[in-house]
Design a protein around this motif. Sequence first.
Motif: not given
Length: 456
Positions: A30-43, A45-60
Amino acid sequence: MSDFKILGNEEWCQFDDLRIPAIKARVDSGAKTSSIQASKIKIFTKGLEEWVRFEVNPVQDNRSISILCQAKLVDVRYVKSSQGISEERPVIKTNVNIAGNVFEIELTLANRDTMEYRMLLGREAMNERYLVDPSQSFIQGDITDEQLEEKYKPYTTEKKGLRIGLLASNPNLYSNKRIIEAGEMRGHKVVFLNVEHVYMKLDAATPEIRYRGGNILDKFDAVIPRIKPAVTFYGCALLRQFDTLGVYCLNSADSIGRSRDKLFASQLFSKNDIHIPTTGFAKSPMDTKDLIRMVSGAPLIIKLLESTQGKGVVLAETNKAAESVINAFKSVQTNILVQEFIKEANGHDIRCFVVNGKVVASMQRTAQKGEFRANIHQGGAASKVKITPEERKLAIKSAKVFNLDVAGVDLIRSNKGPLLLEVNSSPGLQGIENTTGKDIANVMIETIEKKLKYKQ
Ligand SMILES: Nc1ncnc2c1ncn2[C@@H]1O[C@H](COP(=O)(O)OP(=O)(O)OP(=O)(O)O)[C@@H](O)[C@H]1O
Ligand SMILES: [Mg+2]
Ligand SMILES: [Mg+2]
């Protein structure tokens, strides 16, 4: 059609580039894209590119396993939640591995801790590869609890306990020493952060909090604010910044700011049907006489809007005295409240310590002979007290109208029943712990663990 593999309604996914060995995904066509739970998301720049840093707590339900990830940012989408709030969701591309089948998928980073599954596998990822049999689970292979524990062994040793910042001014105060001690006893790292040594960088892409010397404070799970009145404005600004960065604050900037404004607080109480001594506020000396009548005349109480430890609370014994004191304050542009004097309280008041919606301890304070203020700083003495159910309800409700996780609620017993005096957002621990023998610092740390769903 015969080339398609079958997925059940749940499957295990592995992300080698993100160093996530196994995460249970809800297969959701029912969902188009996949998603993952992430916290402390921070965008960033690395050179000319945009990156994102985040934390995942993969275990429920296990926040102690936390994996720091980074990936190239491919998009930022705005998603409307079920509550109608628009949320910014960064999107990354990365390789997923489902039972040895490796392919690239798009993942949106969802900053929601309430997700039942840590990951959703949407239909875009399944296209041309999989069919779904919703009646089954883990068709591509299950992982036992033991195997999962084995896979996460290297990560559990990486991080033990929470990192908690104590945002305060004096590390030698009883309350602050006790909070640090209680946090460490429970296996956390508690770092003292002097309010005045913390500063911030404001921009949309990479907001930061730094500490004198240039260290970036980006590793905190929670902050305990113990902000003295003199630095309320600055301290609250820092708390908002921590909040922006996804750090849980035990008392938010908003709740502290609102509880410290005695006038605003009184208005909030009367709006919420919380009984207080009749209180008046006026701008002009021309209204002083009626102000005095309004609170039933002298003896009456005059309070500076910003006062603590009883320093700005005065008793005017006659109408004449009241009038001259009120007008004197007005002539120097000082804001004051005029309040009905509750004589029958007889120099007693009650401090209820409310943590996370419960009264965890209470004490009675008794004023020194010849004094009406029961504050310990004015020589008051503390003793144990049993509060009534009505008082308990009043204390809990009063903390709740400000949304305070931790509050010192002061009540006074009047002929009309308990009345609320004020709510403190940084209540001291010494008097209440020594009087009641309760380990309140420990309850405060436990509350942080609960809010963060942290398990020992
Ligand atoms: N209306 C009142 N009638 C009788 N006594 C009062 C009244 N208001 C305050 N007091 C007494 O004066 C003390 C100080 O008042 P209040 O708590 O409003 O001031 P404060 O300066 O904010 O103190 P703190 O924040 O340190 O508790 C109270 O604890 C109570 O003993
Ligand atoms: Mg106060
Ligand atoms: Mg008080």
